[in-house]
Design a protein around this motif. Structure first.
Motif, PDB file in Angstrom:
ATOM      1  N   THR A  41       0.807  -1.224   0.000  1.00  0.00           N
ATOM      2  CA  THR A  41       0.000   0.000   0.000  1.00  0.00           C
ATOM      3  C   THR A  41       0.839   1.273   0.000  1.00  0.00           C
ATOM      4  OG1 THR A  41      -0.117   0.026   2.412  1.00  0.00           O
ATOM      5  CG2 THR A  41      -1.891  -1.114   1.247  1.00  0.00           C
ATOM      6  N   GLY A  42       2.130   1.157   0.275  1.00  0.00           N
ATOM      7  CA  GLY A  42       2.939   2.365   0.402  1.00  0.00           C
ATOM      8  C   GLY A  42       4.002   2.555  -0.648  1.00  0.00           C
ATOM      9  N   GLY A  43       4.017   1.727  -1.684  1.00  0.00           N
ATOM     10  CA  GLY A  43       5.048   1.855  -2.713  1.00  0.00           C
ATOM     11  C   GLY A  43       6.392   1.326  -2.222  1.00  0.00           C
ATOM     12  N   VAL A  44       7.447   1.747  -2.893  1.00  0.00           N
ATOM     13  CA  VAL A  44       8.792   1.285  -2.559  1.00  0.00           C
ATOM     14  C   VAL A  44       9.275   1.988  -1.292  1.00  0.00           C
ATOM     15  CG1 VAL A  44      11.191   1.131  -3.323  1.00  0.00           C
ATOM     16  CG2 VAL A  44       9.337   0.780  -4.956  1.00  0.00           C
ATOM     17  N   GLN A  45       9.790   1.209  -0.371  1.00  0.00           N
ATOM     18  CA  GLN A  45      10.351   1.756   0.864  1.00  0.00           C
ATOM     19  C   GLN A  45      11.839   1.436   0.918  1.00  0.00           C
ATOM     20  OE1 GLN A  45       8.254   0.727   4.412  1.00  0.00           O
ATOM     21  NE2 GLN A  45       6.268   1.311   3.587  1.00  0.00           N
ATOM     22  N   HIS A  46      12.614   2.366   1.447  1.00  0.00           N
ATOM     23  CA  HIS A  46      14.060   2.204   1.565  1.00  0.00           C
ATOM     24  C   HIS A  46      14.424   2.312   3.045  1.00  0.00           C
ATOM     25  CE1 HIS A  46      14.356   2.799  -2.768  1.00  0.00           C
ATOM     26  NE2 HIS A  46      13.485   3.786  -2.611  1.00  0.00           N
ATOM     27  N   HIS A  47      15.250   1.385   3.499  1.00  0.00           N
ATOM     28  CA  HIS A  47      15.665   1.390   4.899  1.00  0.00           C
ATOM     29  C   HIS A  47      17.155   1.096   4.992  1.00  0.00           C
ATOM     30  CE1 HIS A  47      11.578   1.477   6.539  1.00  0.00           C
ATOM     31  NE2 HIS A  47      11.266   0.716   5.501  1.00  0.00           N
ATOM     32  N   ARG A  48      17.753   1.525   6.093  1.00  0.00           N
ATOM     33  CA  ARG A  48      19.165   1.230   6.372  1.00  0.00           C
ATOM     34  C   ARG A  48      19.228   0.644   7.774  1.00  0.00           C
ATOM     35  NH1 ARG A  48      22.801   6.182   6.883  1.00  0.00           N
ATOM     36  NH2 ARG A  48      22.353   5.938   9.067  1.00  0.00           N
ATOM     37  N   PHE A  49      19.905  -0.496   7.892  1.00  0.00           N
ATOM     38  CA  PHE A  49      20.083  -1.158   9.172  1.00  0.00           C
ATOM     39  C   PHE A  49      21.558  -1.164   9.508  1.00  0.00           C
ATOM     40  CE2 PHE A  49      16.336  -2.955   7.150  1.00  0.00           C
ATOM     41  CZ  PHE A  49      15.387  -2.824   8.149  1.00  0.00           C
ATOM     42  N   GLU A  50      21.881  -0.946  10.766  1.00  0.00           N
ATOM     43  CA  GLU A  50      23.276  -0.965  11.212  1.00  0.00           C
ATOM     44  C   GLU A  50      23.400  -1.833  12.453  1.00  0.00           C
ATOM     45  OE1 GLU A  50      24.647   3.019  11.819  1.00  0.00           O
ATOM     46  OE2 GLU A  50      24.237   3.603   9.758  1.00  0.00           O
ATOM     47  N   GLY A  51      24.513  -2.554  12.538  1.00  0.00           N
ATOM     48  CA  GLY A  51      24.780  -3.368  13.717  1.00  0.00           C
ATOM     49  C   GLY A  51      25.682  -4.529  13.367  1.00  0.00           C
ATOM     50  N   PRO A  52      25.933  -5.408  14.337  1.00  0.00           N
ATOM     51  CA  PRO A  52      26.770  -6.574  14.083  1.00  0.00           C
ATOM     52  C   PRO A  52      25.994  -7.594  13.231  1.00  0.00           C
ATOM     53  CG  PRO A  52      25.893  -6.675  16.297  1.00  0.00           C
ATOM     54  CD  PRO A  52      25.491  -5.348  15.726  1.00  0.00           C
ATOM     55  N   LEU A  53      26.725  -8.454  12.565  1.00  0.00           N
ATOM     56  CA  LEU A  53      26.085  -9.516  11.784  1.00  0.00           C
ATOM     57  C   LEU A  53      25.523 -10.561  12.740  1.00  0.00           C
ATOM     58  CD1 LEU A  53      28.824  -9.924   9.029  1.00  0.00           C
ATOM     59  CD2 LEU A  53      26.650  -8.654   8.881  1.00  0.00           C
ATOM     60  N   LEU A  54      24.463 -11.240  12.322  1.00  0.00           N
ATOM     61  CA  LEU A  54      23.803 -12.211  13.180  1.00  0.00           C
ATOM     62  C   LEU A  54      24.765 -13.288  13.675  1.00  0.00           C
ATOM     63  CD1 LEU A  54      21.268 -13.284  14.522  1.00  0.00           C
ATOM     64  CD2 LEU A  54      20.743 -14.490  12.378  1.00  0.00           C
ATOM     65  N   HIS A  55      25.633 -13.785  12.792  1.00  0.00           N
ATOM     66  CA  HIS A  55      26.558 -14.848  13.231  1.00  0.00           C
ATOM     67  C   HIS A  55      27.564 -14.332  14.248  1.00  0.00           C
ATOM     68  CE1 HIS A  55      30.153 -13.714  10.885  1.00  0.00           C
ATOM     69  NE2 HIS A  55      29.307 -13.331   9.972  1.00  0.00           N
ATOM     70  N   GLU A  56      27.782 -13.037  14.307  1.00  0.00           N
ATOM     71  CA  GLU A  56      28.661 -12.484  15.341  1.00  0.00           C
ATOM     72  C   GLU A  56      27.956 -12.459  16.704  1.00  0.00           C
ATOM     73  OE1 GLU A  56      31.188  -9.424  12.493  1.00  0.00           O
ATOM     74  OE2 GLU A  56      29.490  -8.656  13.673  1.00  0.00           O
ATOM     75  N   VAL A  57      26.645 -12.279  16.675  1.00  0.00           N
ATOM     76  CA  VAL A  57      25.881 -12.235  17.925  1.00  0.00           C
ATOM     77  C   VAL A  57      25.695 -13.634  18.488  1.00  0.00           C
ATOM     78  CG1 VAL A  57      23.661 -11.601  18.965  1.00  0.00           C
ATOM     79  CG2 VAL A  57      24.701 -10.128  17.235  1.00  0.00           C
ATOM     80  N   LEU A  58      25.403 -14.594  17.603  1.00  0.00           N
ATOM     81  CA  LEU A  58      25.181 -15.963  18.060  1.00  0.00           C
ATOM     82  C   LEU A  58      26.485 -16.605  18.435  1.00  0.00           C
ATOM     83  CD1 LEU A  58      22.526 -17.114  15.481  1.00  0.00           C
ATOM     84  CD2 LEU A  58      22.154 -16.271  17.790  1.00  0.00           C
TER      85      LEU A  58
END
Length: 58
Positions: A41-58
């Motif tokens: 319903t909202g068209g194209v959305q753009h996002h930016r995520f920052e943080g450690p990679l998942l395998h670094e957390v696990l």
């Protein structure tokens, strides 16, 4: 677990889980991922995520 261990993801051991706070990963190397997707319903959305990679957390 000492604070210095929490700051080094490579020293974590899955056989011996340790407590992890929300703030701990902020001390680890940060990565950025930019994603775009089409919302039905909202068209194209753009996002930016920052943080450690998942395998670094696990």
């Amino acid at each position: 677990m000492e604070a210095s261990d929490r700051a080094r993801p490579e020293r974590r051991n899955l056989a011996r889980p340790a407590p992890l706070t929300v703030l701990d990963p902020r001390a680890w190397p940060q990565h950025t991922a930019r994603v775009s997707f089409e919302h039905r319903t909202g068209g194209v959305q753009h996002h930016r995520f920052e943080g450690p990679l998942l395998h670094e957390v696990l």
